[in-house]
Design an enzyme around this catalytic site. Structure first.
Site, PDB file in Angstrom:
ATOM      1  CD  GLU A 101      -2.224   8.860   6.930  1.00  0.00           C
ATOM      2  OE1 GLU A 101      -1.610   9.930   6.843  1.00  0.00           O
ATOM      3  OE2 GLU A 101      -2.009   7.870   6.209  1.00  0.00           O
TER       4      GLU A 101
ATOM      5  CG  HIS B 141      -6.518   5.823   5.326  1.00  0.00           C
ATOM      6  ND1 HIS B 141      -5.770   5.212   4.351  1.00  0.00           N
ATOM      7  CD2 HIS B 141      -5.655   6.525   6.099  1.00  0.00           C
ATOM      8  CE1 HIS B 141      -4.488   5.539   4.525  1.00  0.00           C
ATOM      9  NE2 HIS B 141      -4.399   6.336   5.584  1.00  0.00           N
TER      10      HIS B 141
ATOM     11  CG  ASP C 237      -1.762   1.233   1.346  1.00  0.00           C
ATOM     12  OD1 ASP C 237      -2.341   1.632   0.325  1.00  0.00           O
ATOM     13  OD2 ASP C 237      -1.850   1.824   2.435  1.00  0.00           O
ATOM     14  CB  SER C 238       0.107   4.774  -0.601  1.00  0.00           C
ATOM     15  OG  SER C 238      -1.068   4.737   0.182  1.00  0.00           O
TER      16      SER C 238
ATOM     17  CB  CYS D 285      -2.888   1.142  -2.537  1.00  0.00           C
ATOM     18  SG  CYS D 285      -3.096   2.898  -2.805  1.00  0.00           S
TER      19      CYS D 285
ATOM     20  CB  CYS E  73     -10.118   5.091   0.534  1.00  0.00           C
ATOM     21  SG  CYS E  73      -8.628   5.789   1.265  1.00  0.00           S
TER      22      CYS E  73
END
Ligand code: DGL
Length: 269
Positions: A155, A189, A13-14, A76, A187
């Site tokens: 985050e 997140h 993932d990023s 991702c 996404c």
């Protein structure tokens, strides 16, 4: 190339958000070793051009393939949206992204085939979710919107209270106006905000289902490993590689993975 079932699964993932996907994989496939790479030096990908994301994705894939993995899981959404075909052409092993499983889960969860998608700017502007859904059902209508503020909120660990609630309600407005009956969390997140997204979506739209592409991907991966005779019978674990050590690494890892701090290796791509 014959692949050895005892090799780990390569997941990347990023950044650390893809641990939501790794967590679902570990739950669905407890005997698998997972080698997870988070490109924490270059996160976020969601705001970058497709060409840059492709280049970053190729570097991540190379790092995992060099360490020997039996399959590559692109956790991702942004990479899955813009780079999956390039990775499949480059690599001689199964490559699974999160968009196709998410689209399949959305189509099967939707009664009226009115499907809402939230994702990063890169994922939404690629048109990958509408393409994937329409390849499954030409009658479906996809209403896709970028929800860029949700990544930094997660985050920061800002998962409750008025700030995420107001942002979520704002992002849900166009989906409510379009009268969708399914919302895809497109996404890495967003699964952490799922309880709030679900509650606000129900408040605004009544009966609406939430589809989490992380969960759908883990289920498709189980099937893929069975079909290819690649299921491991060994002991499962997760090994973490990152390209930079984030300041609050232990805290962020615990948030995404759901347990205590872990060992991590910092690598260069
Ligand atoms: N991993 C990205 C995604 O799922 C979100 C974070 C980023 O923008 O890099 O699209």
């Amino acid at each position: 190339m014959a692949l050895d079932p005892s090799l780990p699964l390569g997941v990347f993932d990023s950044g650390l958000g893809g641990l939501t996907v790794a967590r679902e994989i570990a739950a669905a496939l407890p005997n698998e070793r997972i080698l997870y790479l988070g490109d924490t030096a270059r996160v976020p990908y969601g705001t970058r051009s497709a060409a840059t994301v492709v280049r970053y994705a190729q570097a991540c894939a190379r790092a995992l393939v060099q360490r020997r993995v039996k399959a590559l899981i692109v956790a991702c959404n942004t990479v899955s949206a813009v780079a999956i075909d390039v990775l499949r052409a480059d690599l001689d092993l199964p490559v699974l992204g999160v968009i196709e499983p998410g689209a399949r889960a959305a189509v099967s969860a939707s009664r009226r085939l009115r499907i809402g998608v939230l994702g990063t700017a890169g994922t939404i502007s690629s048109g990958a979710y509408p393409r994937a859904v329409l390849s499954l059902s030409t009658r479906a209508e996809v209403i896709a919107h970028a929800a860029p503020l949700l990544v930094p909120l997660v985050e920061e660990g800002w998962l409750e209270g008025d700030v995420p609630r107001l942002a979520i309600r704002r992002y849900l407005e166009p989906l409510a106006r379009a009268d969708v009956d399914v919302i895809v969390l497109g996404c890495t997140h967003y699964p952490l905000l799922r309880p709030m997204i679900e509650a606000e979506a129900r408040d605004m739209m009544g009966d609406v289902s939430i589809v989490d592409s992380a969960h759908a991907t883990a289920a498709e991966l189980s099937q893929l490993l069975r079909d290819r005779g690649l299921v491991s019978t060994g002991r499962g674990d997760i090994e973490l590689l990152v390209t930079d050590r984030p300041r609050s690494f232990a805290e962020v890892t615990a948030r995404f993975l759901g347990d205590g701090p872990r060992e991590v290796q910092v690598i260069d791509l």
